[in-house]
Design a protein around this motif. Structure first.
Motif, short mmCIF file in Angstrom:
data_model
loop_
_atom_site.label_atom_id
_atom_site.label_comp_id
_atom_site.label_asym_id
_atom_site.label_seq_id
_atom_site.Cartn_x
_atom_site.Cartn_y
_atom_site.Cartn_z
N TYR A 76 0.84 -1.19 0.00
CA TYR A 76 0.00 0.00 0.00
C TYR A 76 0.88 1.25 0.00
O TYR A 76 0.68 2.16 -0.80
CB TYR A 76 -0.92 -0.03 1.22
N ILE A 77 1.86 1.29 0.89
CA ILE A 77 2.78 2.43 0.98
C ILE A 77 3.55 2.59 -0.32
O ILE A 77 3.73 3.70 -0.83
CB ILE A 77 3.75 2.27 2.17
N ASN A 78 4.01 1.48 -0.91
CA ASN A 78 4.72 1.53 -2.19
C ASN A 78 3.84 2.08 -3.29
O ASN A 78 4.29 2.86 -4.13
CB ASN A 78 5.24 0.15 -2.58
N ALA A 79 2.56 1.68 -3.30
CA ALA A 79 1.62 2.18 -4.32
C ALA A 79 1.40 3.68 -4.18
O ALA A 79 1.08 4.36 -5.15
CB ALA A 79 0.29 1.43 -4.22
N LEU A 80 1.60 4.20 -2.97
CA LEU A 80 1.49 5.65 -2.75
C LEU A 80 2.79 6.37 -3.11
O LEU A 80 2.85 7.59 -3.05
CB LEU A 80 1.12 5.94 -1.29
N GLY A 81 3.83 5.59 -3.45
CA GLY A 81 5.10 6.19 -3.83
C GLY A 81 6.12 6.23 -2.72
O GLY A 81 7.18 6.85 -2.87
N GLY A 82 5.84 5.58 -1.62
CA GLY A 82 6.77 5.59 -0.49
C GLY A 82 7.36 4.22 -0.23
O GLY A 82 7.21 3.30 -1.02
N SER A 83 8.05 4.11 0.89
CA SER A 83 8.57 2.82 1.33
C SER A 83 8.34 2.70 2.83
O SER A 83 8.25 3.71 3.53
CB SER A 83 10.05 2.67 1.00
N LEU A 84 8.21 1.48 3.30
CA LEU A 84 7.91 1.22 4.70
C LEU A 84 9.19 0.83 5.42
O LEU A 84 9.99 0.03 4.93
CB LEU A 84 6.89 0.09 4.81
N LYS A 85 9.40 1.43 6.59
CA LYS A 85 10.54 1.09 7.44
C LYS A 85 10.00 0.90 8.85
O LYS A 85 9.25 1.73 9.35
CB LYS A 85 11.58 2.20 7.41
N ILE A 86 10.39 -0.21 9.49
CA ILE A 86 9.97 -0.46 10.86
C ILE A 86 11.16 -0.18 11.77
O ILE A 86 12.23 -0.75 11.59
CB ILE A 86 9.46 -1.90 11.04
N VAL A 87 10.94 0.74 12.71
CA VAL A 87 12.01 1.18 13.60
C VAL A 87 11.59 0.98 15.04
O VAL A 87 10.48 1.36 15.43
CB VAL A 87 12.35 2.68 13.36
N ALA A 88 12.47 0.40 15.84
CA ALA A 88 12.24 0.28 17.28
C ALA A 88 12.97 1.43 17.96
O ALA A 88 14.16 1.64 17.72
CB ALA A 88 12.76 -1.06 17.79
N HIS A 89 12.25 2.19 18.78
CA HIS A 89 12.84 3.33 19.49
C HIS A 89 13.21 2.91 20.91
O HIS A 89 12.37 2.39 21.65
CB HIS A 89 11.84 4.49 19.55
N PHE A 90 14.46 3.14 21.29
CA PHE A 90 14.95 2.89 22.63
C PHE A 90 15.46 4.22 23.19
O PHE A 90 15.76 5.14 22.43
CB PHE A 90 16.08 1.85 22.61
N PRO A 91 15.58 4.35 24.51
CA PRO A 91 16.04 5.62 25.07
C PRO A 91 17.39 6.09 24.51
O PRO A 91 17.59 7.27 24.30
CB PRO A 91 16.16 5.31 26.57
N SER A 92 18.29 5.15 24.23
CA SER A 92 19.62 5.57 23.77
C SER A 92 19.85 5.41 22.28
O SER A 92 20.87 5.86 21.76
CB SER A 92 20.69 4.78 24.53
N LYS A 93 18.93 4.72 21.57
CA LYS A 93 19.15 4.53 20.13
C LYS A 93 17.88 4.07 19.44
O LYS A 93 16.90 3.73 20.08
CB LYS A 93 20.28 3.53 19.88
N GLU A 94 17.94 4.06 18.11
CA GLU A 94 16.88 3.51 17.28
C GLU A 94 17.47 2.35 16.49
O GLU A 94 18.62 2.41 16.05
CB GLU A 94 16.35 4.55 16.30
N VAL A 95 16.69 1.31 16.33
CA VAL A 95 17.13 0.14 15.59
C VAL A 95 16.14 -0.10 14.46
O VAL A 95 14.95 -0.23 14.69
CB VAL A 95 17.19 -1.12 16.50
N VAL A 96 16.64 -0.14 13.21
CA VAL A 96 15.79 -0.46 12.07
C VAL A 96 15.60 -1.96 12.05
O VAL A 96 16.56 -2.72 11.93
CB VAL A 96 16.43 0.03 10.74
N LEU A 97 14.35 -2.38 12.22
CA LEU A 97 14.03 -3.79 12.24
C LEU A 97 13.81 -4.36 10.86
O LEU A 97 14.13 -5.50 10.58
CB LEU A 97 12.79 -4.05 13.11
N ALA A 98 13.24 -3.53 9.97
CA ALA A 98 12.97 -3.98 8.62
C ALA A 98 12.83 -2.78 7.71
O ALA A 98 12.28 -1.76 8.10
CB ALA A 98 11.70 -4.83 8.59
N GLN A 99 13.34 -2.93 6.51
CA GLN A 99 13.19 -1.91 5.46
C GLN A 99 12.61 -2.62 4.25
O GLN A 99 13.16 -3.60 3.77
CB GLN A 99 14.55 -1.32 5.12
N PHE A 100 11.46 -2.15 3.81
CA PHE A 100 10.78 -2.78 2.67
C PHE A 100 10.94 -1.88 1.46
O PHE A 100 10.69 -0.69 1.52
CB PHE A 100 9.29 -2.97 2.98
N GLU A 101 11.33 -2.44 0.36
CA GLU A 101 11.51 -1.67 -0.88
C GLU A 101 10.50 -2.10 -1.90
O GLU A 101 10.06 -3.17 -2.00
CB GLU A 101 12.92 -1.87 -1.44
#
Length: 101
Positions: A76-101
């Motif tokens: 759905y996001i790709n059809a809108l022209g974007g890409s989906l990224k799942i990020v986990a937010h922690f107090p000291s950092k962010e971790v990208v869990l998945a990047q969909f192209e």
């Protein structure tokens, strides 16, 4: 019929019912955000349906949105022209869990 504030009703809910209610509220917010994004980008529903390969009016209603697959959301996001990224937010950092192209 006398009505009660939602906060009063929420106090009577079990923790499981509260969690389910919160999750449904987040899904409804996601659904609204996606519709607003589509409209702000000026993408016609017919064009989006063509890119997705299915009729959006035939998609499940809000009762089954909790079964939304990440792959479907990514398409759905790709059809809108974007890409989906799942990020986990922690107090000291962010971790990208998945990047969909």
């Amino acid at each position: 019929m006398k009505t009660k504030p939602f906060s009063e009703l929420q106090k009577k809910m079990t923790p499981e019912q509260r969690a389910k209610s919160d999750a449904r509220a987040k899904l409804v917010s996601l659904h609204i955000a996606l519709i607003e994004l589509q409209q702000s980008l000026g993408i016609a529903q017919e064009d989006l349906e063509t890119d997705l390969g299915f009729d959006l009016s035939e998609t499940p209603d809000l009762d089954s949105l909790d079964n939304l697959k990440i792959n479907t959301l990514s398409r759905y996001i790709n059809a809108l022209g974007g890409s989906l990224k799942i990020v986990a937010h922690f107090p000291s950092k962010e971790v990208v869990l998945a990047q969909f192209e």
